[in-house]
Design an enzyme around this catalytic site. Structure first.
Site, PDB file in Angstrom:
ATOM      1  N   LYS A  26       1.039  -0.968   0.011  1.00 51.19           N
ATOM      2  CA  LYS A  26      -0.102  -0.129  -0.336  1.00 51.19           C
ATOM      3  C   LYS A  26       0.957   0.877  -0.167  1.00 51.19           C
ATOM      4  O   LYS A  26       1.844   1.249  -0.309  1.00 51.19           O
ATOM      5  CB  LYS A  26      -0.852  -0.004   1.335  1.00 51.19           C
ATOM      6  CG  LYS A  26      -0.290  -0.030   2.562  1.00 51.19           C
ATOM      7  CD  LYS A  26      -1.207  -0.523   3.475  1.00 51.19           C
ATOM      8  CE  LYS A  26      -0.343  -0.346   4.878  1.00 51.19           C
ATOM      9  NZ  LYS A  26      -1.442  -0.931   5.922  1.00 51.19           N
ATOM     10  N   TYR A  29      14.036  31.116   4.973  1.00 54.26           N
ATOM     11  CA  TYR A  29      12.245  31.422   5.822  1.00 54.26           C
ATOM     12  C   TYR A  29      12.500  31.736   6.740  1.00 54.26           C
ATOM     13  O   TYR A  29      12.323  31.103   7.623  1.00 54.26           O
ATOM     14  CB  TYR A  29      11.138  30.182   5.238  1.00 54.26           C
ATOM     15  CG  TYR A  29      11.251  30.643   3.467  1.00 54.26           C
ATOM     16  CD1 TYR A  29      10.625  31.804   2.370  1.00 54.26           C
ATOM     17  CD2 TYR A  29      11.228  29.594   2.586  1.00 54.26           C
ATOM     18  CE1 TYR A  29      10.054  31.616   1.493  1.00 54.26           C
ATOM     19  CE2 TYR A  29      10.870  29.396   1.431  1.00 54.26           C
ATOM     20  CZ  TYR A  29      10.137  30.701   0.640  1.00 54.26           C
ATOM     21  OH  TYR A  29       9.298  30.571  -0.249  1.00 54.26           O
TER      22      TYR A  29
HETATM   23  C1  LIG Z   1       0.062  -2.054   6.898  1.00 55.59           C
HETATM   24  C2  LIG Z   1      -0.742  -2.984   7.506  1.00 55.59           C
HETATM   25  C3  LIG Z   1      -0.517  -3.915   7.322  1.00 55.59           C
HETATM   26  C4  LIG Z   1       1.230  -3.781   7.352  1.00 55.59           C
HETATM   27  O1  LIG Z   1       1.881  -3.414   8.659  1.00 55.59           O
HETATM   28  P1  LIG Z   1       3.463  -3.349   8.812  1.00 55.59           P
HETATM   29  O2  LIG Z   1       3.418  -2.838  10.446  1.00 55.59           O
HETATM   30  O3  LIG Z   1       3.767  -1.722   7.854  1.00 55.59           O
HETATM   31  O4  LIG Z   1       4.078  -4.582   8.240  1.00 55.59           O
HETATM   32  C5  LIG Z   1      -0.690  -5.279   8.120  1.00 55.59           C
HETATM   33  N1  LIG Z   1      -1.823  -5.591   7.819  1.00 55.59           N
HETATM   34  C6  LIG Z   1      -3.030  -4.481   7.879  1.00 55.59           C
HETATM   35  C7  LIG Z   1      -5.171  -5.107   7.805  1.00 55.59           C
HETATM   36  C8  LIG Z   1      -2.695  -3.201   7.255  1.00 55.59           C
HETATM   37  O5  LIG Z   1      -3.491  -1.700   7.691  1.00 55.59           O
END
Ligand SMILES: *Cc1c(COP(=O)(O)O)cnc(C)c1O
Length: 373
Positions: A39, A266
């Site tokens: 993701k 800035y």
């Molecule tokens: C993002 C996510 C993962 C992976 O999590 P990590 O801690 O990055 O390994 C697994 N399951 C779900 C439901 C998630 O949202």
């Protein structure tokens, strides 16, 4: 012609990615398959590049956050199971069907909407075992059974998510064990009611690293697959050798003097206590360098540390090269990664910025070219 390394870019060490995946495969029981979380553009690394590299190791199935991310993978030729972990608006159910994506059922009411859409939809039922974010409640077995019997849904799995599996306190470990117990109760209840042949999964990175004895069908590894932990101080039970995959670099645009008494950037937030050699870098917060790193942390140049000075700008930032030896316009600087004997890890940048490495990586911008090597 466009130069991928002209301004600011990401280099990916694909061998390290494969190494990390193999470390997980060794750690997990042999019947448990990795379903990497790719993701947010594979935590900034590039979802298509990462998925295709992992495919070469025989990994076929992936988790994404939303339908668009799943469609991107399908268009790139990924054919295995693609699980959408988050909510998909009913207006997009047609796309789930068209691209053969597996949708998370976020609760009972949502399952009814999926059923009523008339589309044939693949799904995994989310089970809320205590995080209270998504999923049907673990103790509402009648509702879970009802979902399994919905005729338009092809329910092929159930899963839950651990919310304190990174915690080492007794309280946190007890909570995780209770979440595991609740999830196993749901599986038993389904079997008792004559439902079988569905897959089950529970662990993300910390679930794998701290509860590696668990044996479910899939493990949804995210952050640790990219070779890093969420927090710099995090400790895990498993003995694994994880290697960072991502290096973030930019170019020095200009080198100039900042004389004693002058201020830079800035808001003139940085004041020179002595004459200094400073430089402007071609990367900024629009590329994902947190603005909270203003006057905080350092970058690496020619194996030397160069403190970040002044406010981070949208597309540029300043660093103090006084102690960094010969530095010229056009030189490379490392914001995450190694230079000489020094290394800045994503966990370091996250600590400076007061966040976790997951946030730093997932916000790395679309202007950065991802270069596999
Ligand atoms: C993002 C996510 C993962 C992976 O999590 P990590 O801690 O990055 O390994 C697994 N399951 C779900 C439901 C998630 O949202």
């Amino acid at each position: 012609m466009m130069d991928a390394k002209g301004r600011a870019w990401i280099e990916l060490d694909i061998e390290n990615l494969k190494h990390n995946a193999q470390q997980f495969q060794l750690l997990l029981p042999k019947d448990c398959t990795l379903m990497p979380a790719v993701k947010a553009n594979a935590y900034g690394h590039g979802a298509v590049l990462v998925s295709k590299a992992l495919q070469k190791l025989g990994i076929r199935d992936f988790c994404v956050a939303c339908a668009e991310e799943g469609i991107e993978l399908r268009k790139a030729g990924i054919q295995g199971e693609i699980l959408v972990l988050g909510y998909t608006n009913p207006s997009q159910f047609g796309e789930l069907e068209e691209y053969g994506l597996t949708q998370t059922i976020v609760d009972g009411a949502y399952a009814h909407k999926m059923q009523q859409s008339g589309k044939k939809l693949k799904a995994h039922i989310g089970i809320d075992t205590g995080m209270h974010r998504l999923g049907e409640r673990w103790d509402n077995i009648p509702e879970v059974l009802k979902i399994f019997r919905m005729t338009n849904l092809e329910v092929t799995g159930i899963y839950s998510h651990l919310c304190v599996s990174d915690g080492m306190s007794q309280e946190e470990q007890m909570y995780t064990l209770e979440q595991i117990r609740r999830f196993e109760t749901v599986i038993e209840e389904l079997h008792r009611n004559g439902i079988s042949g569905f897959c089950c999964h529970l662990q993300g990175s910390y679930g794998i690293l701290n509860y590696s004895q668990l044996c479910f069908d899939y493990a949804r590894a995210g952050i640790a697959l990219y070779g890093i932990l969420s927090g710099k101080e995090d400790k895990v039970n498993a003995l694994v050798d994880l290697r960072p995959v991502l290096t973030l670099k930019a170019r020095v645009q200009t080198v100039r003097m900042l004389y004693q008494g002058e201020a830079a950037g800035y808001g003139l937030s940085y004041h020179a206590a002595k004459d200094q050699k400073i430089g402007a870098l071609s990367i900024g917060y629009a590329d994902g360098v947190p603005r909270s790193l203003s006057n905080c942390g350092y970058v690496l140049c020619n194996g030397k540390k160069a403190p970040i000075i002044g406010r981070i700008c949208m597309d540029q930032m300043l660093a103090d090269f006084t102690e960094a030896g010969e530095v010229q316009a056009g030189d490379e600087v490392v914001l995450i990664g190694k230079s000489g004997t020094h290394e800045i890890r994503a966990e370091d940048m996250a600590q400076w910025a007061g966040t976790i490495s997951n946030e730093i990586l997932s916000r790395l911008g679309s202007r950065l070219e991802r270069i596999a090597q």
